[in-house]
Design a protein around this motif. Structure first.
Motif, PDB file in Angstrom:
ATOM      1  N   GLN A 134       0.814  -1.211   0.000  1.00  0.00           N
ATOM      2  CA  GLN A 134       0.000   0.000   0.000  1.00  0.00           C
ATOM      3  C   GLN A 134       0.853   1.268   0.000  1.00  0.00           C
ATOM      4  O   GLN A 134       0.372   2.336  -0.370  1.00  0.00           O
ATOM      5  CB  GLN A 134      -0.935   0.028   1.199  1.00  0.00           C
ATOM      6  CG  GLN A 134      -0.256   0.274   2.532  1.00  0.00           C
ATOM      7  CD  GLN A 134      -1.263   0.347   3.673  1.00  0.00           C
ATOM      8  OE1 GLN A 134      -1.983   1.316   3.830  1.00  0.00           O
ATOM      9  NE2 GLN A 134      -1.306  -0.715   4.461  1.00  0.00           N
ATOM     10  N   ARG A 138       4.994   5.723  -2.495  1.00  0.00           N
ATOM     11  CA  ARG A 138       4.220   6.737  -1.779  1.00  0.00           C
ATOM     12  C   ARG A 138       4.921   7.184  -0.489  1.00  0.00           C
ATOM     13  O   ARG A 138       4.271   7.756   0.385  1.00  0.00           O
ATOM     14  CB  ARG A 138       2.825   6.202  -1.476  1.00  0.00           C
ATOM     15  CG  ARG A 138       1.919   6.158  -2.708  1.00  0.00           C
ATOM     16  CD  ARG A 138       0.761   5.198  -2.552  1.00  0.00           C
ATOM     17  NE  ARG A 138      -0.148   5.288  -3.687  1.00  0.00           N
ATOM     18  CZ  ARG A 138       0.060   4.713  -4.871  1.00  0.00           C
ATOM     19  NH1 ARG A 138       1.164   3.998  -5.077  1.00  0.00           N
ATOM     20  NH2 ARG A 138      -0.823   4.837  -5.855  1.00  0.00           N
ATOM     21  N   GLU A 217       1.604  -1.430  -7.278  1.00  0.00           N
ATOM     22  CA  GLU A 217       0.845  -0.209  -7.583  1.00  0.00           C
ATOM     23  C   GLU A 217      -0.659  -0.483  -7.566  1.00  0.00           C
ATOM     24  O   GLU A 217      -1.433   0.331  -7.044  1.00  0.00           O
ATOM     25  CB  GLU A 217       1.276   0.343  -8.939  1.00  0.00           C
ATOM     26  CG  GLU A 217       0.501   1.563  -9.404  1.00  0.00           C
ATOM     27  CD  GLU A 217       0.650   2.768  -8.492  1.00  0.00           C
ATOM     28  OE1 GLU A 217      -0.279   3.603  -8.460  1.00  0.00           O
ATOM     29  OE2 GLU A 217       1.694   2.874  -7.789  1.00  0.00           O
ATOM     30  N   HIS A 218      -1.077  -1.600  -8.111  1.00  0.00           N
ATOM     31  CA  HIS A 218      -2.499  -1.972  -8.089  1.00  0.00           C
ATOM     32  C   HIS A 218      -2.996  -2.086  -6.647  1.00  0.00           C
ATOM     33  O   HIS A 218      -4.080  -1.569  -6.309  1.00  0.00           O
ATOM     34  CB  HIS A 218      -2.692  -3.296  -8.817  1.00  0.00           C
ATOM     35  CG  HIS A 218      -4.066  -3.864  -8.701  1.00  0.00           C
ATOM     36  ND1 HIS A 218      -5.191  -3.251  -9.228  1.00  0.00           N
ATOM     37  CD2 HIS A 218      -4.514  -5.005  -8.091  1.00  0.00           C
ATOM     38  CE1 HIS A 218      -6.258  -3.976  -8.956  1.00  0.00           C
ATOM     39  NE2 HIS A 218      -5.872  -5.043  -8.271  1.00  0.00           N
ATOM     40  N   ALA A 220      -1.678  -0.684  -3.966  1.00  0.00           N
ATOM     41  CA  ALA A 220      -1.672   0.649  -3.356  1.00  0.00           C
ATOM     42  C   ALA A 220      -2.908   1.430  -3.750  1.00  0.00           C
ATOM     43  O   ALA A 220      -3.513   2.134  -2.923  1.00  0.00           O
ATOM     44  CB  ALA A 220      -0.415   1.404  -3.771  1.00  0.00           C
ATOM     45  N   ARG A 221      -3.330   1.317  -5.003  1.00  0.00           N
ATOM     46  CA  ARG A 221      -4.529   2.021  -5.450  1.00  0.00           C
ATOM     47  C   ARG A 221      -5.783   1.456  -4.787  1.00  0.00           C
ATOM     48  O   ARG A 221      -6.741   2.199  -4.503  1.00  0.00           O
ATOM     49  CB  ARG A 221      -4.640   1.945  -6.975  1.00  0.00           C
ATOM     50  CG  ARG A 221      -3.601   2.787  -7.707  1.00  0.00           C
ATOM     51  CD  ARG A 221      -3.763   2.679  -9.217  1.00  0.00           C
ATOM     52  NE  ARG A 221      -2.741   3.442  -9.903  1.00  0.00           N
ATOM     53  CZ  ARG A 221      -2.844   4.726 -10.203  1.00  0.00           C
ATOM     54  NH1 ARG A 221      -3.944   5.393  -9.849  1.00  0.00           N
ATOM     55  NH2 ARG A 221      -1.869   5.354 -10.841  1.00  0.00           N
ATOM     56  N   GLN A 222      -5.797   0.145  -4.537  1.00  0.00           N
ATOM     57  CA  GLN A 222      -6.932  -0.455  -3.834  1.00  0.00           C
ATOM     58  C   GLN A 222      -7.052   0.116  -2.415  1.00  0.00           C
ATOM     59  O   GLN A 222      -8.145   0.472  -1.961  1.00  0.00           O
ATOM     60  CB  GLN A 222      -6.778  -1.975  -3.785  1.00  0.00           C
ATOM     61  CG  GLN A 222      -6.969  -2.652  -5.125  1.00  0.00           C
ATOM     62  CD  GLN A 222      -6.741  -4.155  -5.038  1.00  0.00           C
ATOM     63  OE1 GLN A 222      -5.725  -4.617  -4.511  1.00  0.00           O
ATOM     64  NE2 GLN A 222      -7.692  -4.929  -5.554  1.00  0.00           N
ATOM     65  N   GLN A 224      -5.836   2.961  -1.454  1.00  0.00           N
ATOM     66  CA  GLN A 224      -6.155   4.374  -1.616  1.00  0.00           C
ATOM     67  C   GLN A 224      -7.657   4.591  -1.781  1.00  0.00           C
ATOM     68  O   GLN A 224      -8.243   5.486  -1.170  1.00  0.00           O
ATOM     69  CB  GLN A 224      -5.428   4.921  -2.840  1.00  0.00           C
ATOM     70  CG  GLN A 224      -5.638   6.404  -3.082  1.00  0.00           C
ATOM     71  CD  GLN A 224      -4.847   7.254  -2.129  1.00  0.00           C
ATOM     72  OE1 GLN A 224      -3.627   7.241  -2.184  1.00  0.00           O
ATOM     73  NE2 GLN A 224      -5.514   7.973  -1.253  1.00  0.00           N
ATOM     74  N   SER A 225      -8.297   3.758  -2.573  1.00  0.00           N
ATOM     75  CA  SER A 225      -9.731   3.881  -2.799  1.00  0.00           C
ATOM     76  C   SER A 225     -10.513   3.652  -1.512  1.00  0.00           C
ATOM     77  O   SER A 225     -11.498   4.346  -1.242  1.00  0.00           O
ATOM     78  CB  SER A 225     -10.185   2.880  -3.866  1.00  0.00           C
ATOM     79  OG  SER A 225      -9.611   3.182  -5.120  1.00  0.00           O
ATOM     80  N   ASP A 228     -10.041   6.704   0.736  1.00  0.00           N
ATOM     81  CA  ASP A 228     -10.794   7.842   0.213  1.00  0.00           C
ATOM     82  C   ASP A 228     -12.279   7.709   0.516  1.00  0.00           C
ATOM     83  O   ASP A 228     -12.943   8.691   0.865  1.00  0.00           O
ATOM     84  CB  ASP A 228     -10.590   7.962  -1.301  1.00  0.00           C
ATOM     85  CG  ASP A 228      -9.224   8.503  -1.677  1.00  0.00           C
ATOM     86  OD1 ASP A 228      -8.526   9.026  -0.784  1.00  0.00           O
ATOM     87  OD2 ASP A 228      -8.858   8.404  -2.867  1.00  0.00           O
TER      88      ASP A 228
END
Length: 256
Positions: A134, A138, A217-218, A220-222, A224-225, A228
């Motif tokens: 994650q 970053r 990266e995938h 980390a974006r999960q 992040q979502s 958010d």
């Protein structure tokens, strides 16, 4: 992590900050009376900047919502229910970050064995698992300059941090920001788990399996979502609610 969070009341921020202190202690992530977790309060009636900090000399497991100290951006005391003041020097990094990063409600700094260990190696956090993925690409870095008493260092810390929410303070420890106290704590605990897992994995003497950049990266974006969705007010935070219930069971005086 964009701004636009749903604002909390002063009482909620006080509760959550006291809870974070207690949870950090329960997880063994405190360092005596050193390190700090700070939270930004809504501006005062005349626009003055206000922040909450722990009373000087109290262990993290002694902090309560009622004894938190209100200070301004310089660390000068505005309200001090406990009467011990604050470690103003310890707030210097926090104040600089708060004043530069208006998207951050909470700044959380720790010196854990695992965190210091990983901050002391060139590679930093490796994407070895779900926890650490994650943080892929970053994490900011700031080189050690000695005990953080030099006010000029604050500008360099802020510049190195940029718009990121996690920083490895080289040879020192970790610094985490959150759009809420809850987010800061969750990032901090996952960063700590990442450091512990990395120290354990590399200590086995076997060959580590590092995740590919695409998978990291995938992941980390999960994460992040999910963050958010909670911070932008569209989804409840069952993890933080569960952590507060843990305190209600084992340390209910954190509210006192």
């Amino acid at each position: 992590m964009p701004d636009g969070t749903v604002p909390q009341s002063v009482l909620e921020i006080r509760r959550d900050l006291a809870a974070a202190y207690r949870l950090i202690a329960l997880e063994g992530m405190d360092d005596g009376i050193y390190t700090h977790i700070s939270a930004r309060l809504p501006d005062g009636p005349n626009g003055e900047k206000r922040f909450l900090l722990n009373p000087f000399g109290l262990r993290f497991d002694e902090v309560t919502a009622a004894n938190l100290v209100t200070v301004d951006e310089t660390g000068a005391v505005i309200d001090d229910p406990y009467g011990a003041g604050v470690n103003a020097a310890g707030f210097t990094i926090h104040s600089a970050v708060h004043m530069a990063r208006h998207d951050a409600v909470c700044v959380l700094h720790t010196h854990t064995v695992a965190g210091v260990a990983v901050s002391s190696v060139k590679e930093g956090i490796l994407p070895l698992n779900q926890w650490s993925a994650q943080f892929f690409d970053r994490i900011a870095f700031h080189d050690y300059e000695g005990i953080a008493l030099n006010l000029e260092e604050r500008e360099r810390i802020v510049a190195d941090l940029g718009n990121r929410f996690v920083m490895m303070l080289r040879n020192h420890g970790t610094l985490v920001l959150g759009r809420s106290v809850a987010e800061a704590f969750k990032l901090a605990i996952n960063l700590e788990r990442s450091c512990k897992a990395q120290v354990a994995a590399l200590g086995m003497g076997l060959t580590p399996v590092v995740l590919s950049d695409d998978v990291a990266e995938h992941t980390a974006r999960q994460y992040q979502s999910a963050y958010d969705a909670m911070e932008l007010g569209n989804q409840s935070d069952p993890e933080w609610a569960a952590l507060l219930r843990r305190l209600d069971a084992v340390a209910p005086d954190y509210l006192g």
